[in-house]
Structure formats: C-alpha cells, structure tokens
Design a protein around this motif. Structure first.
Motif, mmCIF file in Angstrom:
data_model
loop_
_atom_site.group_PDB
_atom_site.id
_atom_site.type_symbol
_atom_site.label_atom_id
_atom_site.label_comp_id
_atom_site.label_asym_id
_atom_site.label_seq_id
_atom_site.Cartn_x
_atom_site.Cartn_y
_atom_site.Cartn_z
ATOM 1 N N ARG A 24 0.846 -1.202 0.000
ATOM 2 C CA ARG A 24 0.000 0.000 0.000
ATOM 3 C C ARG A 24 0.869 1.234 0.000
ATOM 4 N NH1 ARG A 24 -5.138 -0.066 1.917
ATOM 5 N NH2 ARG A 24 -5.893 -2.105 2.575
ATOM 6 N N TYR A 25 0.409 2.275 -0.656
ATOM 7 C CA TYR A 25 0.941 3.615 -0.430
ATOM 8 C C TYR A 25 -0.202 4.363 0.234
ATOM 9 C CZ TYR A 25 5.091 2.928 -3.314
ATOM 10 O OH TYR A 25 6.292 2.495 -3.821
ATOM 11 N N GLY A 26 -0.120 4.561 1.533
ATOM 12 C CA GLY A 26 -1.228 5.183 2.268
ATOM 13 C C GLY A 26 -2.458 4.305 2.140
ATOM 14 N N ARG A 27 -3.551 4.866 1.618
ATOM 15 C CA ARG A 27 -4.779 4.075 1.501
ATOM 16 C C ARG A 27 -4.873 3.361 0.157
ATOM 17 N NH1 ARG A 27 -9.214 8.356 3.016
ATOM 18 N NH2 ARG A 27 -10.651 6.605 3.051
ATOM 19 N N HIS A 28 -3.902 3.652 -0.718
ATOM 20 C CA HIS A 28 -3.938 3.078 -2.062
ATOM 21 C C HIS A 28 -3.271 1.698 -2.080
ATOM 22 C CE1 HIS A 28 -2.758 3.635 -6.571
ATOM 23 N NE2 HIS A 28 -3.559 2.629 -6.363
ATOM 24 N N LYS A 29 -4.064 0.659 -2.404
ATOM 25 C CA LYS A 29 -3.512 -0.692 -2.478
ATOM 26 C C LYS A 29 -2.893 -0.870 -3.863
ATOM 27 C CE LYS A 29 -4.527 -4.862 -0.259
ATOM 28 N NZ LYS A 29 -5.398 -5.913 0.196
ATOM 29 N N VAL A 30 -1.579 -0.901 -3.915
ATOM 30 C CA VAL A 30 -0.887 -0.915 -5.211
ATOM 31 C C VAL A 30 -0.645 -2.359 -5.683
ATOM 32 C CG1 VAL A 30 1.160 -0.108 -6.412
ATOM 33 C CG2 VAL A 30 0.181 1.276 -4.628
ATOM 34 N N LEU A 31 -0.393 -3.272 -4.732
ATOM 35 C CA LEU A 31 -0.308 -4.697 -5.060
ATOM 36 C C LEU A 31 -1.318 -5.416 -4.171
ATOM 37 C CD1 LEU A 31 3.572 -5.228 -5.300
ATOM 38 C CD2 LEU A 31 1.946 -4.816 -7.176
ATOM 39 N N PRO A 89 -1.565 -1.708 -17.814
ATOM 40 C CA PRO A 89 -1.651 -0.293 -18.184
ATOM 41 C C PRO A 89 -0.827 0.582 -17.253
ATOM 42 C CG PRO A 89 -3.662 -0.997 -17.110
ATOM 43 C CD PRO A 89 -2.810 -2.213 -17.236
ATOM 44 N N ASN A 90 -0.718 1.852 -17.546
ATOM 45 C CA ASN A 90 0.010 2.787 -16.674
ATOM 46 C C ASN A 90 -0.551 2.708 -15.257
ATOM 47 O OD1 ASN A 90 0.033 4.910 -19.446
ATOM 48 N ND2 ASN A 90 1.884 4.124 -18.497
ATOM 49 N N GLY A 91 0.355 2.642 -14.307
ATOM 50 C CA GLY A 91 -0.065 2.662 -12.901
ATOM 51 C C GLY A 91 -0.597 1.333 -12.391
ATOM 52 N N ALA A 92 -0.472 0.258 -13.184
ATOM 53 C CA ALA A 92 -1.050 -1.034 -12.785
ATOM 54 C C ALA A 92 -0.308 -1.680 -11.613
ATOM 55 C CB ALA A 92 -1.037 -1.990 -13.973
ATOM 56 N N GLY A 93 0.989 -1.334 -11.465
ATOM 57 C CA GLY A 93 1.774 -1.926 -10.384
ATOM 58 C C GLY A 93 2.954 -2.751 -10.879
ATOM 59 N N LYS A 94 3.277 -2.666 -12.153
ATOM 60 C CA LYS A 94 4.352 -3.491 -12.729
ATOM 61 C C LYS A 94 5.699 -3.206 -12.065
ATOM 62 C CE LYS A 94 3.587 -1.812 -16.866
ATOM 63 N NZ LYS A 94 2.451 -0.917 -16.588
ATOM 64 N N THR A 95 6.078 -1.931 -12.051
ATOM 65 C CA THR A 95 7.383 -1.568 -11.492
ATOM 66 C C THR A 95 7.419 -1.895 -9.996
ATOM 67 O OG1 THR A 95 7.663 0.164 -13.124
ATOM 68 C CG2 THR A 95 8.971 0.373 -11.125
ATOM 69 N N THR A 96 6.322 -1.613 -9.305
ATOM 70 C CA THR A 96 6.276 -1.898 -7.863
ATOM 71 C C THR A 96 6.454 -3.396 -7.624
ATOM 72 O OG1 THR A 96 4.689 -0.092 -7.703
ATOM 73 C CG2 THR A 96 4.908 -1.504 -5.775
ATOM 74 N N LEU A 97 5.832 -4.219 -8.470
ATOM 75 C CA LEU A 97 5.964 -5.668 -8.307
ATOM 76 C C LEU A 97 7.408 -6.099 -8.575
ATOM 77 C CD1 LEU A 97 4.821 -8.478 -7.831
ATOM 78 C CD2 LEU A 97 4.039 -8.524 -10.204
ATOM 79 N N THR A 143 6.549 -4.226 -20.712
ATOM 80 C CA THR A 143 6.558 -3.272 -21.822
ATOM 81 C C THR A 143 5.140 -2.878 -22.181
ATOM 82 O OG1 THR A 143 7.230 -2.860 -24.098
ATOM 83 C CG2 THR A 143 6.599 -5.094 -23.576
ATOM 84 N N HIS A 144 5.011 -1.717 -22.820
ATOM 85 C CA HIS A 144 3.710 -1.342 -23.362
ATOM 86 C C HIS A 144 3.597 -1.789 -24.811
ATOM 87 C CE1 HIS A 144 3.889 1.676 -20.058
ATOM 88 N NE2 HIS A 144 2.682 1.182 -19.924
ATOM 89 N N GLN A 145 4.760 -2.079 -25.413
ATOM 90 C CA GLN A 145 4.745 -2.459 -26.830
ATOM 91 C C GLN A 145 4.543 -3.967 -26.964
ATOM 92 O OE1 GLN A 145 7.959 -0.117 -26.886
ATOM 93 N NE2 GLN A 145 7.093 1.499 -28.138
HETATM 94 N N1 LIG Z 1 6.530 6.240 -4.103
HETATM 95 C C1 LIG Z 1 5.214 6.197 -4.341
HETATM 96 N N2 LIG Z 1 4.340 6.845 -3.554
HETATM 97 C C2 LIG Z 1 3.014 6.793 -3.766
HETATM 98 N N3 LIG Z 1 2.429 6.095 -4.766
HETATM 99 C C3 LIG Z 1 3.248 5.428 -5.590
HETATM 100 C C4 LIG Z 1 4.674 5.439 -5.428
HETATM 101 N N4 LIG Z 1 5.214 4.672 -6.402
HETATM 102 C C5 LIG Z 1 4.182 4.215 -7.149
HETATM 103 N N5 LIG Z 1 3.003 4.664 -6.656
HETATM 104 C C6 LIG Z 1 1.668 4.351 -7.191
HETATM 105 O O1 LIG Z 1 1.557 2.961 -7.318
HETATM 106 C C7 LIG Z 1 0.815 2.618 -8.489
HETATM 107 C C8 LIG Z 1 1.628 1.625 -9.309
HETATM 108 O O2 LIG Z 1 2.793 2.278 -9.803
HETATM 109 P P1 LIG Z 1 3.849 1.508 -10.714
HETATM 110 O O3 LIG Z 1 4.963 2.443 -10.995
HETATM 111 O O4 LIG Z 1 4.183 0.208 -10.083
HETATM 112 O O5 LIG Z 1 2.970 1.242 -12.030
HETATM 113 P P2 LIG Z 1 3.421 0.707 -13.450
HETATM 114 O O6 LIG Z 1 2.476 -0.400 -13.795
HETATM 115 O O7 LIG Z 1 4.873 0.383 -13.462
HETATM 116 O O8 LIG Z 1 3.095 1.969 -14.362
HETATM 117 P P3 LIG Z 1 3.788 2.557 -15.702
HETATM 118 O O9 LIG Z 1 3.481 1.587 -16.790
HETATM 119 O O10 LIG Z 1 3.056 3.847 -15.876
HETATM 120 O O11 LIG Z 1 5.253 2.719 -15.434
HETATM 121 C C9 LIG Z 1 0.500 3.919 -9.203
HETATM 122 O O12 LIG Z 1 -0.824 4.280 -8.898
HETATM 123 C C10 LIG Z 1 1.478 4.904 -8.590
HETATM 124 O O13 LIG Z 1 0.917 6.189 -8.541
#
Ligand SMILES: Nc1ncnc2c1ncn2[C@@H]1O[C@H](COP(=O)(O)OP(=O)(O)OP(=O)(O)O)[C@@H](O)[C@H]1O
Length: 295
Positions: free
Chosen positions: A13-20, A38-46, A187-189
């Motif tokens: 979570r980032y605060g109240r936002h469940k990212v994974l 898609p953008n913001g899905a959580g790929k990089t975080t995972l 990747t997006h491509q």
């Molecule tokens: N340091 C952070 N603080 C708060 N929220 C974050 C932080 N890092 C990522 N997030 C949020 O976590 C969610 C997932 O982000 P992430 O970078 O993992 O997505 P992504 O799938 O890699 O996106 P993209 O394809 O746009 O790179 C997004 O909603 C992003 O705003």
C-alpha cells in the motif's frame, strides 16, 4: 524445471492506495515472461518488490533467497534494468564498460563491445554526448553482457526507434537466451514481444488478471471475423470484446469451443494486445458494443 521466482500473497500500500493486491506468481527457469499492464497497474512496484528494492508483505523467494534478507546474494545472479536507470554523465563509454567489468564478476566485456558495434555509440564518447536512445542502448549492451540466471527488464526499449527495438529483441532471443535463463520483461509495446514470450501475465489495478503459458493462451482465446448476418449469434455466445472493422465485425471469445464459432465466420488467433484490451479495458469494449448495437 525449478522455480526461479515464487511470490505468494504479496501486498503493498501507499497510504490508503492498495498498489499490489494479493499477488501470487511463480516463474520457472527457462521462461520468458511478459508482465503487461496499463500505466499505474503496479508493474514496477511488483518488480521492485521481487528484487528487494521495495518493501512489500508476503512470501518472496527468488533463486532460493528471500530478497529482503539476502538481497546482495540474490542480485549476484540477477540482472535488472529499470526504466529510470541512469549512468554518470561525465563518464566515457569505455569507462562505463570498465566500471561494470570491475564490479561484476560475470560480465563479458568482449560481448558488451560486440553488442555496441551494432549501434552508433563510440567508446570514446562521454555519456552526456549520447542521445537518450543511445544511453538506453548502452545500458542494454551492459546488461546483456552479464551472465545472469534471471534478467529483469522494466520497459527496456522505451524511447528507442523501431529498428533498434527489433535488433534488441532479436539479440535477446538469439544471443542472450539459452533456454536456461529466465527473463521477466514489462513493456507497453506488446506486439513487439509477443513472438518471444513463453508466458504472459496481465496485471491491472494491482491484481493479476491473467497468467498463462502462450500455448494455453492460444487455446483459450480466439478471434472471430464475421459479417452482419452472424452478429446476433456471435453476441449470444458472450464475447469478451467486439469491434467494428471495415469488412465487418471482430469478436474475441474466451473458452468458447471453436466448433461453436466456426460456422459463424473466419477464426483467427487472438493477439496479446487484443485480449489485453478486452480483459483490462472492458468499459472501452462495452462502449464499442453499444455503438455497434445501433445498426
Ligand atoms: N513512491 C510512491 N508513492 C506513492 N504512490 C506510488 C509510489 N510509487 C508508485 N506509486 C503508485 O503505485 C501505483 C503503481 O505504480 P507503478 O509504478 O508500479 O505502475 P506501473 O504499472 O509500473 O506503471 P507505468 O506503466 O506507468 O510505469 C500507481 O498508482 C502509482 O501512482
């Protein structure tokens, strides 16, 4: 075949936002896995959680280690290139190569130099004299020359022109991949990596929405091209998406036997991109459906 990555009940979570959101993922050795979302899905975080570069809860095992406890040991066998990777701008290309050679025992300097000959990059140039795309090319050459069991690529070809993207993916498949190594790539491509993947994972809003081998993906999904006379019958079989084309209608079906569809039109393989749009953006395809319902 042994598991290179095992992740169970990963939450972040980032605060109240469940990212994974309760991610479960197992990747065996020798697989080339596309992590698509898609953008913001959580790929990089995972990816960062799997590599111990970010903190997430759950059980994670990568190459036999928990990355949160034995990160350096695990990273000896892993190569990672982030979408935001940087190199010191004052360095010369030759110095960057020597630097990696100095810190990475599994770095093949001759291979890195060979990969660079496929680009316009000169050994004598400073990093700051390279274009953005050339810096990425340099990164990729450095990374591909490391003999790692697991290669993790986060948007590796962002900003690169189509010619180099093709060269890179060809090199990845023909020069780097040996059937034993494991590659995890975001990747997006999607169209450009489709032909090289053994497995595909779709992630949306922090959740895995599809996790299949390409073989089972191709069995599960099918595209039907049809004329107006069969549209009603096709809709009755509940397609996951529908779109209009110049020549008629296209539907994507999930787990509908091909025998039931064959009499309605022409069947074709559904691409990753088509299924991705159907599964991840259902509102878009629902809109298309409504529109075509007017005829
Ligand atoms: N340091 C952070 N603080 C708060 N929220 C974050 C932080 N890092 C990522 N997030 C949020 O976590 C969610 C997932 O982000 P992430 O970078 O993992 O997505 P992504 O799938 O890699 O996106 P993209 O394809 O746009 O790179 C997004 O909603 C992003 O705003």
């Amino acid at each position: 075949m042994s598991a290179v990555i095992q992740a169970a009940n990963i939450n972040k979570r980032y605060g109240r936002h469940k990212v994974l959101d309760n991610i479960n993922l197992e990747i065996n050795s020798g697989k080339i896995v596309g992590l698509i979302g898609p953008n913001g899905a959580g790929k990089t975080t995972l990816l960062q959680s799997l590599l111990g570069l970010g903190v997430a809860s759950g059980d994670i095992n990568v190459l036999g280690e928990d990355p949160r406890r034995a990160r350096s040991k695990m990273l000896e066998q892993v190569c990672f290139i982030a979408d935001t990777a940087t190199l010191p701008r004052w360095m010369k290309v030759s110095q960057a190569i020597e630097y990696v050679a100095g810190i990475h025992p599994r770095f093949d300097q001759a291979l890195a130099e060979r990969l660079l000959t496929k680009t316009q990059i000169k050994r004598t140039s400073k990093i700051r004299e390279l274009s953005k795309g050339m810096v990425t090319q340099l990164h990729l050459a450095l990374v591909m020359a490391v003999d790692a069991k697991l290669l993790v690529l986060d948007e590796p070809t962002l900003g690169l022109d189509i010619i180099y993207r093709r060269t890179f993916y060809d090199a990845l498949l023909n020069d780097y991949y040996d059937g034993d190594r494991t590659i995890l790539i975001t990747t997006h491509q999607v169209e450009e990596i489709e032909h090289l993947l053994t497995d595909v994972v779709f992630i949306n809003d922090g959740k895995i929405v599809l996790n299949e081998s390409i073989e089972s993906f191709e069995n599960q999904f099918v595209k039907l091209k049809t004329g107006p006379e069969s549209v009603a019958q096709a809709r009755a079989l509940k397609p996951v998406s529908e779109s209009r084309t110049l020549s008629g209608h296209e539907f994507i079906f999930e787990n509908v036997p091909r025998e039931r569809l064959a009499s309605l039109g022409e069947l074709a393989l559904a691409s990753l991109a088509e299924v991705f749009v159907a599964k991840v953006a259902p509102t878009v395809s629902a809109g298309a459906h409504e529109e075509s319902g007017h005829e």
